[in-house]
Every structure is written in structure tokens, then in C-alpha cells.
Design a protein around this motif. Structure first.
Motif, PDB file in Angstrom:
ATOM      1  N   ASN A  78     -65.452  12.191  31.035  1.00 50.95           N
ATOM      2  CA  ASN A  78     -65.016  11.556  29.793  1.00 50.95           C
ATOM      3  C   ASN A  78     -64.739  12.680  28.830  1.00 50.95           C
ATOM      4  N   ALA A  79     -63.564  12.705  28.244  1.00 51.88           N
ATOM      5  CA  ALA A  79     -63.217  13.797  27.351  1.00 51.88           C
ATOM      6  C   ALA A  79     -62.500  13.277  26.122  1.00 51.88           C
ATOM      7  N   VAL A  80     -62.611  14.056  25.054  1.00 55.00           N
ATOM      8  CA  VAL A  80     -61.778  13.836  23.881  1.00 55.00           C
ATOM      9  C   VAL A  80     -60.905  15.072  23.771  1.00 55.00           C
ATOM     10  N   VAL A  81     -59.602  14.863  23.865  1.00 51.18           N
ATOM     11  CA  VAL A  81     -58.655  15.969  23.859  1.00 51.18           C
ATOM     12  C   VAL A  81     -58.092  16.109  22.457  1.00 51.18           C
ATOM     13  N   SER A  82     -58.334  17.267  21.849  1.00 54.17           N
ATOM     14  CA  SER A  82     -57.846  17.512  20.497  1.00 54.17           C
ATOM     15  C   SER A  82     -57.560  18.985  20.302  1.00 54.17           C
ATOM     16  N   GLY A  86     -60.740  20.821  18.701  1.00 50.61           N
ATOM     17  CA  GLY A  86     -61.225  21.361  19.970  1.00 50.61           C
ATOM     18  C   GLY A  86     -61.638  20.233  20.894  1.00 50.61           C
ATOM     19  N   SER A  87     -61.247  20.351  22.138  1.00 48.33           N
ATOM     20  CA  SER A  87     -61.552  19.305  23.106  1.00 48.33           C
ATOM     21  C   SER A  87     -63.005  19.408  23.534  1.00 48.33           C
ATOM     22  N   LYS A  88     -63.546  18.271  23.958  1.00 44.25           N
ATOM     23  CA  LYS A  88     -64.908  18.269  24.485  1.00 44.25           C
ATOM     24  C   LYS A  88     -64.970  17.303  25.652  1.00 44.25           C
TER      25      LYS A  88
END
Length: 102
Positions: A78-82, A86-88
Motif C-alpha cells: 500500500n503506497a501513497v505516491v507524491s 515524498g512517497s511512502k
């Protein structure tokens, strides 16, 4: 298996059930045998992007800004792309321990 850079050893360690990267230059947290531990591994924005791109490629899921979820080999991510903040990501491995940690 793919090479996921500096988290490869964690992915291959059967005692590690999850890997949490809270963003670039933040220490990676893991669950090992049910215990939360901090590692000395910090990923750069480029390294995080490479991990996400490899997973996206393997899972045949497009990688774009926002929420990204995929399952490959023996784990799900599960990721948050930004690009901005910054992605995590959090990787949950399919291990005998993972069923105990729901």
C-alpha cells in the motif's frame, strides 16, 4: 525474485512480516516476529520510486500520483505516491506471522 535495492534483505528475511517506509530519509520500520523495530535503512525519493515502479511493473498496475495498491510474489504493498511530500509505502508479507497481525 526482483531486486528491490536496500530493502531486499528485509523482503528475504522470513522473520520480517512488514516493512514500513514513512517517506524519504526516514528510517524504515519493520515488524519482526511480532515486534516493531526501527532499522538504519533510509531510502531516497529515487529509491522509493524504484521500489514502487518495480512492483507496479510486476503487478501490471499503472503507477500514478495518489494511492497505489498491488500484490506481487509473496507480499502486498500500500503506497501513497507524491512527488511533493515524498512517497511512502507499507509492505505486508504473506508470512505465517502476518495472519496474527491483522
Amino acid at each position: 525474485t526482483e531486486n528491490y535495492g536496500r530493502i531486499n534483505n528485509l523482503l528475504n528475511d522470513p522473520s520480517v512480516s512488514s516493512i514500513e517506509c514513512a517517506g524519504p530519509s526516514k528510517k524504515i520500520m519493520i515488524m519482526r516476529n511480532g515486534q516493531k523495530q526501527t532499522t538504519n535503512i533510509e531510502l531516497s525519493p529515487t529509491e522509493i520510486k524504484e521500489v514502487l515502479e518495480k512492483v507496479a511493473d510486476k503487478a501490471h498496475v499503472p503507477l500514478s500520483e495518489g494511492v497505489f495498491r498491488a500484490a506481487v510474489e509473496n507480499f502486498s504493498i500500500n503506497a501513497v505516491v507524491s512527488e511533493i511530500v515524498g512517497s511512502k509505502f507499507i509492505i505486508k508479507k504473506n508470512t505465517p506471522y502476518s495472519i496474527l497481525e491483522k
